[in-house]
Design an enzyme around this catalytic site. Structure first.
Site, short mmCIF file in Angstrom:
data_model
loop_
_atom_site.label_atom_id
_atom_site.label_comp_id
_atom_site.label_asym_id
_atom_site.label_seq_id
_atom_site.Cartn_x
_atom_site.Cartn_y
_atom_site.Cartn_z
N ASP A 28 -4.37 2.74 14.20
CA ASP A 28 -3.52 3.38 13.20
C ASP A 28 -4.03 4.80 12.99
OD1 ASP A 28 -5.72 3.22 11.50
OD2 ASP A 28 -4.80 1.80 10.11
N ARG A 46 0.85 -1.19 0.00
CA ARG A 46 0.00 0.00 0.00
C ARG A 46 0.89 1.24 0.00
NH1 ARG A 46 -5.01 1.52 4.05
NH2 ARG A 46 -3.45 1.34 5.70
#
Length: 533
Positions: free
Chosen positions: A447, A166
């Site tokens: 996160d 990613r």
């Protein structure tokens, strides 16, 4: 910051030890420069278009399906056929590009590991370049790690999970690299280095170069990436479709352009993904000026809420109509040592994954290897003889409307919820500034997305003069006093040594600034990035 050096056409303001020079070679640097010169000007225009569109929402408009692209939504077309190794993605694990983490994730009982340069990775210079070293070694099958404290050795097992990288979102720039006197897009650095160093290895292994693309807000941004993919394939003389992307639908505007995103990337797309935590953050941010669209405590905003369930079902319906996979969202829980507590966690994960599988999703995400067996067990019941649920068309469903996607969300704003949000955001920011983008806090793997929800929901409550369920008016002063009090709680939890060594004072000051700012700060990682070396 380190003195600048020249690498190919680039000016590098980060350290360049010999191992880094194997990644940022003159040829790799020139490839980055070629892409930046070709696509940075358009990226600036796309980012400006985001601001213009947000100004319309702030002025009272609501997101809606685009009339000018109705022909795409109504047309009969399919994305390119899926490669064999992307057809079964029932459980995926995600995590940063830390060396030990990569090995453990690739060895987990999952189909895919998403190696993350974005929300679970702090983009320090060392993190960015060492991440590329680690992924190169992972693709070669040579990656190993010995823990300097315990002496424990980590190495890849046979048949590791499929690796997908990613890249960073379009809003993030790489301050350690300049071209023609300007910073370069962080996502282009991640994309170009990963492709350059791994495409030959992966093609020799009979696979392609696979990416996750985050935080897109429009189909024009998807086309920007598709142009880059095509440019890269032509430059390196590899077949069109060697690069395949899974696009996260994690912004509210993108939910209204799923067909268009698939269409713009139809030679290169494999799936869309319900990035649910960022999607909740985007709902708050996009509708921040709408007093009738204010979310309650983060803890009660689950996928059962109508606006989130509609989003999940629309993603499945749209993807399957076009031949793309529809990936579910993240289970952020961490297994508990206490058996009773762990049983309760697994029960919640099971219920969450059952909802996704029933909606027709082809797979799902977990944040911890200890949840893989539970997620696998759920999807195994739905994938008895098939690798995915592309046969679930949801064609009989009533059309999902804009009103459903924008539906207000009921639930309380509690003092306990607000205080928890403050402690989570404070601890996450401190970790991020200290170089760690993925942190276990109170039983959840946090996160950037979950920290964003924590601080933007409080900002919106302040802006619109909302009260807590106990009657307290939510003001800047109340937030500041809660922050002082909760900082003392966190200090007692982590201890003074950790507090001093992990930038808690800087994190507290930054959290106060961005949560009490008159204008909503787009991403907490932007001011936090300025504090990174």
């Amino acid at each position: 910051m380190t003195a600048a050096t020249t690498c190919g056409a680039l000016t590098v303001k980060g350290a360049m030890p010999p191992a880094y020079q194997q990644i940022l070679t003159a040829e790799a640097a020139d490839f980055i420069a070629e892409l930046v010169r070709a696509y940075r000007p358009q990226l600036k225009m796309l980012l400006q278009a985001r601001q213009s569109r947000q100004a319309q929402f702030d002025a009272g408009a609501l997101p809606d399906f685009l009339p000018e692209t109705a022909a795409i939504r109504q047309g009969e077309w399919q994305v390119a056929a899926l490669p064999k190794d992307l057809q079964d993605r029932r459980v995926e694990i995600t995590g940063p590009v830390d060396r030990k983490m990569i090995i453990n994730a690739l060895n987990a009982d999952v189909k895919v590991f998403m190696a993350d340069f974005e929300d679970s990775q702090t983009p320090s210079w060392d993190g960015v370049i060492e991440g590329q070293i680690n992924l190169r070694d992972a693709n070669l099958g040579t990656i190993s790690y010995t823990d300097p404290q315990s002496g424990k050795h980590y190495a890849l097992k046979d048949n590791p999970a499929l690796l997908i990288a990613r890249v960073r979102g379009l809003h993030l720039w790489e301050k350690h690299i300049e071209l023609d006197g300007e910073q370069v897009p962080g996502g282009l650095v991640d994309f170009a280095l990963y492709f350059y160093h791994n495409y030959q290895t992966r093609m020799q292994q009979g696979t392609g170069v696979y990416y996750y693309v985050p935080k897109l807000q429009s189909h024009l941004e998807a086309k920007w990436w598709d142009d880059i993919f095509r440019h890269t394939e032509q430059k390196f003389a590899v077949p069109i479709g060697t690069i395949r992307a899974t696009v996260l639908i994690e912004t509210l505007p993108a939910a209204f352009e799923m067909d268009e995103i698939l269409y713009m990337m139809k030679d290169h797309i494999a799936a869309l993904n319900c990035g649910r935590w960022d999607y909740i953050f985007s709902y708050i941010k996009t509708l921040n000026n709408h007093p009738d669209r204010i979310l309650p405590d983060r803890q009660v905003v689950t996928m059962h809420k109508p606006f989130l369930n509609a989003y999940s079902r629309l993603l499945v319906k749209t993807c399957h109509k076009r031949g793309a996979l529809a990936m579910g969202g993240m289970a952020a829980f961490i297994p508990a040592k206490d058996p009773a507590a762990n049983a309760a966690i697994l029960e919640r994960v099971t219920a969450d994954k059952e909802l996704e599988a029933r909606n027709g999703h082809d797979g799902t995400w977990v944040a911890h290897p200890g949840l893989a067996a539970t997620a696998n067990g759920v999807f195994a019941k739905y994938l008895t003889d098939k690798p995915n649920q592309l046969h679930i068309s949801r064609a009989e469903d009533a059309p999902i409307t804009a009103a459903e996607l924008l539906a207000p969300c009921d639930g309380e704003r509690t003092e306990a919820g607000m205080r928890t949000n403050i402690r989570v955001a404070l601890q996450y920011l401190a970790a991020w500034i200290s170089g760690k983008g993925c942190v276990p806090i109170y039983g959840l793997m946090e996160d950037a997305a979950t920290a964003e929800i924590s601080r933007t929901s409080i900002w919106q409550w302040i802006k619109h003069g909302k009260s807590l369920s106990n009657g307290k008016l939510i003001t800047k002063a109340l937030f500041a006093s809660f922050l002082e009090e909760e900082a003392k709680v966190v200090l007692a939890e982590v201890g003074s040594e950790v507090w001093q060594s992990q930038n808690f004072d800087r994190a507290q000051a930054l959290l106060l600034d961005i949560t009490t700012a008159d204008q909503l700060v787009d991403f907490l990682t932007l001011p936090a990035y300025a504090l990174l070396d």
